[in-house]
Design an enzyme around this catalytic site. Structure first.
Site, PDB file in Angstrom:
ATOM      1  N   GLN A  46      46.783  33.833  32.258  1.00 14.17           N
ATOM      2  CA  GLN A  46      46.022  33.377  33.538  1.00 14.17           C
ATOM      3  C   GLN A  46      44.562  33.146  33.183  1.00 14.17           C
ATOM      4  OE1 GLN A  46      47.334  34.803  37.290  1.00 14.17           O
ATOM      5  NE2 GLN A  46      45.344  34.762  38.150  1.00 14.17           N
ATOM      6  N   ASP A  47      43.898  31.854  33.475  1.00 18.21           N
ATOM      7  CA  ASP A  47      42.677  31.847  33.516  1.00 18.21           C
ATOM      8  C   ASP A  47      41.831  31.761  35.004  1.00 18.21           C
ATOM      9  OD1 ASP A  47      42.590  32.097  30.969  1.00 18.21           O
ATOM     10  OD2 ASP A  47      41.661  29.940  30.448  1.00 18.21           O
ATOM     11  N   ASN A  48      40.883  32.208  35.052  1.00 12.49           N
ATOM     12  CA  ASN A  48      40.101  32.450  36.619  1.00 12.49           C
ATOM     13  C   ASN A  48      38.493  31.845  36.478  1.00 12.49           C
ATOM     14  OD1 ASN A  48      42.779  33.288  37.979  1.00 12.49           O
ATOM     15  ND2 ASN A  48      42.050  35.143  37.359  1.00 12.49           N
ATOM     16  N   ARG A  58      31.455  41.985  43.565  1.00 13.25           N
ATOM     17  CA  ARG A  58      33.162  41.614  43.723  1.00 13.25           C
ATOM     18  C   ARG A  58      33.757  42.774  42.980  1.00 13.25           C
ATOM     19  NH1 ARG A  58      34.829  36.439  45.566  1.00 13.25           N
ATOM     20  NH2 ARG A  58      33.372  34.927  45.387  1.00 13.25           N
ATOM     21  N   HIS A  61      38.329  46.254  41.140  1.00 19.62           N
ATOM     22  CA  HIS A  61      39.604  45.878  41.397  1.00 19.62           C
ATOM     23  C   HIS A  61      40.416  46.356  40.023  1.00 19.62           C
ATOM     24  CE1 HIS A  61      37.790  42.378  43.746  1.00 19.62           C
ATOM     25  NE2 HIS A  61      37.832  43.470  44.669  1.00 19.62           N
ATOM     26  N   LYS A  70      41.226  41.934  31.151  1.00 12.71           N
ATOM     27  CA  LYS A  70      40.464  40.589  31.395  1.00 12.71           C
ATOM     28  C   LYS A  70      39.539  40.673  30.299  1.00 12.71           C
ATOM     29  CE  LYS A  70      41.039  41.641  36.280  1.00 12.71           C
ATOM     30  NZ  LYS A  70      40.148  42.058  37.524  1.00 12.71           N
ATOM     31  N   HIS A 117      37.618  46.810  37.525  1.00  8.09           N
ATOM     32  CA  HIS A 117      36.547  45.864  37.151  1.00  8.09           C
ATOM     33  C   HIS A 117      35.823  45.319  38.500  1.00  8.09           C
ATOM     34  CE1 HIS A 117      35.278  41.704  36.331  1.00  8.09           C
ATOM     35  NE2 HIS A 117      34.613  42.550  35.160  1.00  8.09           N
ATOM     36  N   TYR A 130      37.168  34.041  33.561  1.00  5.60           N
ATOM     37  CA  TYR A 130      37.959  35.065  32.852  1.00  5.60           C
ATOM     38  C   TYR A 130      39.524  35.132  32.695  1.00  5.60           C
ATOM     39  CZ  TYR A 130      39.098  36.905  37.600  1.00  5.60           C
ATOM     40  OH  TYR A 130      39.321  36.878  38.971  1.00  5.60           O
ATOM     41  N   LYS A 168      38.136  42.873  51.990  1.00  5.81           N
ATOM     42  CA  LYS A 168      39.039  43.689  51.219  1.00  5.81           C
ATOM     43  C   LYS A 168      38.016  44.817  50.443  1.00  5.81           C
ATOM     44  CE  LYS A 168      40.159  42.151  47.190  1.00  5.81           C
ATOM     45  NZ  LYS A 168      40.754  41.064  46.201  1.00  5.81           N
ATOM     46  N   ASP A 169      36.905  44.466  49.979  1.00  7.04           N
ATOM     47  CA  ASP A 169      36.190  45.413  49.219  1.00  7.04           C
ATOM     48  C   ASP A 169      35.477  46.398  50.370  1.00  7.04           C
ATOM     49  OD1 ASP A 169      37.009  44.471  46.799  1.00  7.04           O
ATOM     50  OD2 ASP A 169      35.329  43.296  46.667  1.00  7.04           O
TER      51      ASP A 169
END
Length: 181
Positions: A46-48, A58, A61, A70, A117, A130, A168-169
Protein backbone atom coordinates in the site's frame (compact mmCIF):
# COMPACT_ATOMS: atom_id res chain seq x y z
CA UNK A 1 21.56 4.89 -2.25
CA UNK A 2 23.23 5.17 1.12
CA UNK A 3 21.64 3.25 4.02
CA UNK A 4 22.51 4.55 7.50
CA UNK A 5 21.23 2.74 10.61
CA UNK A 6 20.25 5.22 13.34
CA UNK A 7 20.65 4.99 17.14
CA UNK A 8 18.01 2.26 17.00
CA UNK A 9 19.74 0.21 14.27
CA UNK A 10 16.57 -1.29 12.77
CA UNK A 11 15.46 2.23 11.79
CA UNK A 12 17.42 3.23 8.71
CA UNK A 13 17.92 6.62 7.06
CA UNK A 14 18.14 6.31 3.28
CA UNK A 15 19.91 8.99 1.26
CA UNK A 16 19.45 8.73 -2.51
CA UNK A 17 21.98 9.61 -5.15
CA UNK A 18 20.57 12.68 -6.86
CA UNK A 19 21.64 13.56 -10.39
CA UNK A 20 20.82 17.14 -11.28
CA UNK A 21 21.55 19.93 -13.69
CA UNK A 22 19.85 23.09 -14.92
CA UNK A 23 16.92 20.98 -16.20
CA UNK A 24 16.08 19.49 -12.81
CA UNK A 25 17.03 16.21 -11.14
CA UNK A 26 16.64 12.45 -11.24
CA UNK A 27 16.86 10.01 -8.35
CA UNK A 28 15.97 6.41 -7.67
CA UNK A 29 13.57 6.35 -4.70
CA UNK A 30 13.35 2.58 -4.28
CA UNK A 31 15.33 -0.43 -5.46
CA UNK A 32 14.24 -3.80 -4.09
CA UNK A 33 17.64 -5.54 -4.06
CA UNK A 34 19.46 -2.66 -2.37
CA UNK A 35 16.66 -2.22 0.15
CA UNK A 36 16.57 -5.92 1.05
CA UNK A 37 20.36 -6.02 1.47
CA UNK A 38 20.25 -3.09 3.93
CA UNK A 39 16.86 -3.50 5.63
CA UNK A 40 15.66 -7.05 5.07
CA UNK A 41 13.11 -8.70 2.86
CA UNK A 42 9.74 -6.94 2.74
CA UNK A 43 6.77 -6.71 0.45
CA UNK A 44 5.05 -3.34 0.12
CA UNK A 45 1.28 -3.56 -0.41
CA UNK A 46 0.00 0.00 0.00
CA UNK A 47 1.17 3.55 -0.78
CA UNK A 48 -0.21 6.57 1.10
CA UNK A 49 0.05 10.32 0.55
CA UNK A 50 -0.96 13.06 2.99
CA UNK A 51 -0.79 16.83 2.99
CA UNK A 52 -0.64 18.78 6.23
CA UNK A 53 -0.28 22.38 7.35
CA UNK A 54 2.44 23.79 9.59
CA UNK A 55 2.05 22.69 13.19
CA UNK A 56 0.15 19.47 12.42
CA UNK A 57 1.36 16.46 14.37
CA UNK A 58 0.27 13.02 13.17
CA UNK A 59 0.96 10.07 15.44
CA UNK A 60 2.29 8.21 17.24
CA UNK A 61 0.59 5.30 15.43
CA UNK A 62 1.08 1.56 15.09
CA UNK A 63 -1.11 -1.49 14.56
CA UNK A 64 -1.35 -4.55 16.81
CA UNK A 65 -2.62 -6.63 13.87
CA UNK A 66 -1.62 -6.19 10.23
CA UNK A 67 1.57 -4.68 11.59
CA UNK A 68 3.14 -2.27 9.17
CA UNK A 69 6.67 -1.40 8.23
CA UNK A 70 6.77 2.02 6.57
CA UNK A 71 9.18 3.58 4.09
CA UNK A 72 8.50 7.31 4.44
CA UNK A 73 9.58 10.47 2.64
CA UNK A 74 8.56 14.08 2.09
CA UNK A 75 7.93 15.33 -1.46
CA UNK A 76 7.04 18.93 -0.50
CA UNK A 77 8.00 20.82 2.64
CA UNK A 78 9.65 19.47 5.79
CA UNK A 79 8.71 17.30 8.78
CA UNK A 80 10.35 16.03 11.94
CA UNK A 81 9.77 12.28 11.68
CA UNK A 82 9.84 9.96 14.71
CA UNK A 83 9.92 6.22 15.34
CA UNK A 84 9.37 4.72 18.82
CA UNK A 85 10.34 1.12 19.56
CA UNK A 86 7.24 -0.74 20.82
CA UNK A 87 8.88 -4.19 20.75
CA UNK A 88 8.71 -5.35 24.37
CA UNK A 89 11.65 -7.78 24.03
CA UNK A 90 13.88 -5.25 22.26
CA UNK A 91 16.89 -3.70 24.06
CA UNK A 92 15.69 -0.34 22.71
CA UNK A 93 12.04 -0.74 23.86
CA UNK A 94 10.53 2.67 24.57
CA UNK A 95 13.37 4.57 22.90
CA UNK A 96 12.86 6.94 19.99
CA UNK A 97 14.77 8.33 17.03
CA UNK A 98 13.88 11.39 14.99
CA UNK A 99 15.11 13.00 11.78
CA UNK A 100 14.21 15.95 9.61
CA UNK A 101 12.87 14.75 6.27
CA UNK A 102 12.33 17.29 3.51
CA UNK A 103 11.79 17.71 -0.18
CA UNK A 104 15.18 19.40 -0.18
CA UNK A 105 17.23 16.62 1.47
CA UNK A 106 15.21 13.90 -0.33
CA UNK A 107 15.98 11.41 2.45
CA UNK A 108 13.71 8.53 3.42
CA UNK A 109 13.24 6.68 6.68
CA UNK A 110 12.62 2.96 7.04
CA UNK A 111 10.41 2.34 10.08
CA UNK A 112 10.01 -1.43 10.57
CA UNK A 113 6.96 -3.16 12.01
CA UNK A 114 6.94 -2.92 15.79
CA UNK A 115 7.48 0.84 15.92
CA UNK A 116 5.04 3.65 16.61
CA UNK A 117 5.45 6.36 14.00
CA UNK A 118 4.60 10.04 13.83
CA UNK A 119 5.65 13.34 12.34
CA UNK A 120 5.40 17.08 12.98
CA UNK A 121 5.19 19.57 10.11
CA UNK A 122 7.84 22.31 10.39
CA UNK A 123 7.24 24.03 7.02
CA UNK A 124 4.14 25.96 5.87
CA UNK A 125 2.79 22.73 4.36
CA UNK A 126 4.19 19.28 3.76
CA UNK A 127 3.29 16.38 1.53
CA UNK A 128 4.26 13.05 3.04
CA UNK A 129 4.31 9.76 1.11
CA UNK A 130 4.94 6.28 2.38
CA UNK A 131 4.90 2.64 1.43
CA UNK A 132 3.42 0.09 3.88
CA UNK A 133 4.12 -3.61 4.30
CA UNK A 134 0.53 -4.42 5.33
CA UNK A 135 -2.91 -2.92 4.92
CA UNK A 136 -4.40 -0.27 7.16
CA UNK A 137 -6.54 -1.83 9.88
CA UNK A 138 -8.31 0.90 11.88
CA UNK A 139 -9.68 -1.60 14.41
CA UNK A 140 -6.11 -2.58 15.39
CA UNK A 141 -4.59 0.91 15.38
CA UNK A 142 -3.09 2.36 18.55
CA UNK A 143 -2.29 6.03 19.05
CA UNK A 144 0.26 6.79 21.78
CA UNK A 145 0.37 10.30 23.29
CA UNK A 146 2.79 12.39 21.25
CA UNK A 147 4.21 14.04 24.38
CA UNK A 148 4.34 11.05 26.71
CA UNK A 149 7.01 11.77 29.36
CA UNK A 150 8.05 8.10 29.51
CA UNK A 151 9.19 8.38 25.88
CA UNK A 152 10.49 11.97 26.08
CA UNK A 153 10.51 12.89 22.40
CA UNK A 154 12.24 16.21 21.79
CA UNK A 155 9.83 17.62 19.20
CA UNK A 156 10.90 20.91 17.55
CA UNK A 157 7.85 22.67 19.02
CA UNK A 158 8.08 25.97 20.91
CA UNK A 159 6.94 25.76 24.54
CA UNK A 160 4.07 28.18 23.91
CA UNK A 161 2.79 26.23 20.88
CA UNK A 162 0.31 23.38 20.77
CA UNK A 163 0.42 21.08 17.75
CA UNK A 164 -2.74 20.52 15.72
CA UNK A 165 -3.93 16.98 16.53
CA UNK A 166 -6.71 14.75 15.24
CA UNK A 167 -9.40 13.64 17.70
CA UNK A 168 -7.90 10.14 17.56
CA UNK A 169 -4.50 11.48 18.60
CA UNK A 170 -5.98 13.69 21.34
CA UNK A 171 -7.54 10.52 22.78
CA UNK A 172 -4.30 8.54 22.55
CA UNK A 173 -3.02 6.26 25.30
CA UNK A 174 -0.02 6.59 27.59
CA UNK A 175 3.06 4.58 26.64
CA UNK A 176 2.74 2.42 29.78
CA UNK A 177 -0.84 1.51 28.75
CA UNK A 178 -0.07 0.88 25.07
CA UNK A 179 -0.05 -2.76 24.00
CA UNK A 180 3.52 -3.80 23.17
CA UNK A 181 4.38 -5.36 19.89
Amino acid sequence: MEFTPLAIPDVVLITPKVFGDERGFFMETFQQQAFEKACGEVCFVQDNHSKSAKGVLRGLHYQTENTQGKLVRVVQGEVFDVAVDMRKESPTYGQWVGVLLSAENKQQLWVPAGFAHGFYVTSETAEFVYKCTDYYNPSAEVSVHWNDPDIGIEWPIAEDEQPALSEKDKAGVAFVDAPPF
